[in-house]
Design an enzyme around this catalytic site. Structure first.
Site, PDB file in Angstrom:
ATOM      1  N   ARG A  20       0.826  -1.215   0.000  1.00 54.13           N
ATOM      2  CA  ARG A  20       0.000   0.000   0.000  1.00 54.13           C
ATOM      3  C   ARG A  20       0.857   1.262   0.000  1.00 54.13           C
ATOM      4  NH1 ARG A  20      -2.994   0.465   4.740  1.00 54.13           N
ATOM      5  NH2 ARG A  20      -1.535  -0.983   5.665  1.00 54.13           N
ATOM      6  N   ASN A  38      -6.055  -2.691   2.622  1.00 53.25           N
ATOM      7  CA  ASN A  38      -6.019  -4.135   2.818  1.00 53.25           C
ATOM      8  C   ASN A  38      -7.441  -4.656   2.992  1.00 53.25           C
ATOM      9  OD1 ASN A  38      -3.224  -4.263   2.748  1.00 53.25           O
ATOM     10  ND2 ASN A  38      -3.007  -4.180   4.962  1.00 53.25           N
TER      11      ASN A  38
END
Length: 87
Positions: A20, A38
């Site tokens: 990320r 996530n």
């Protein structure tokens, strides 16, 4: 070329490997807005909005990700984002 928004679901070893954060850095350099998060099933979901060229570059990068990631599958769909029109 106009602006587009796409949503990607990235599968593989993509959590706990700075996926990320790397995606955010890459998107920022390309001038892309959106987010990455996530999911409980181990995937990462990415929303990317920007020029067609920039989104295509990020899309290509998502297939590999950062060095510790191992992407095994990715699905990408174009998103329709409503825009408010002022009259």
């Amino acid at each position: 070329m106009g602006d587009v928004c796409k949503r990607a679901f990235v599968e593989g070893r993509v959590q706990g490997v700075w996926f990320r954060g790397s995606t955010q850095e890459r998107a920022r350099r390309l001038g892309i807005g959106g987010w990455a998060r996530n999911l409980p099933d181990g995937r990462v979901e990415v929303l990317m909005c920007g020029s067609e060229e920039a989104v295509a570059k990020l899309e290509e990068w998502l297939h590999k990700g950062p060095p510790l990631a191992k992407v095994v599958n990715i699905s990408i769909a174009e998103e329709v984002i409503a825009q408010k029109v002022l009259v």
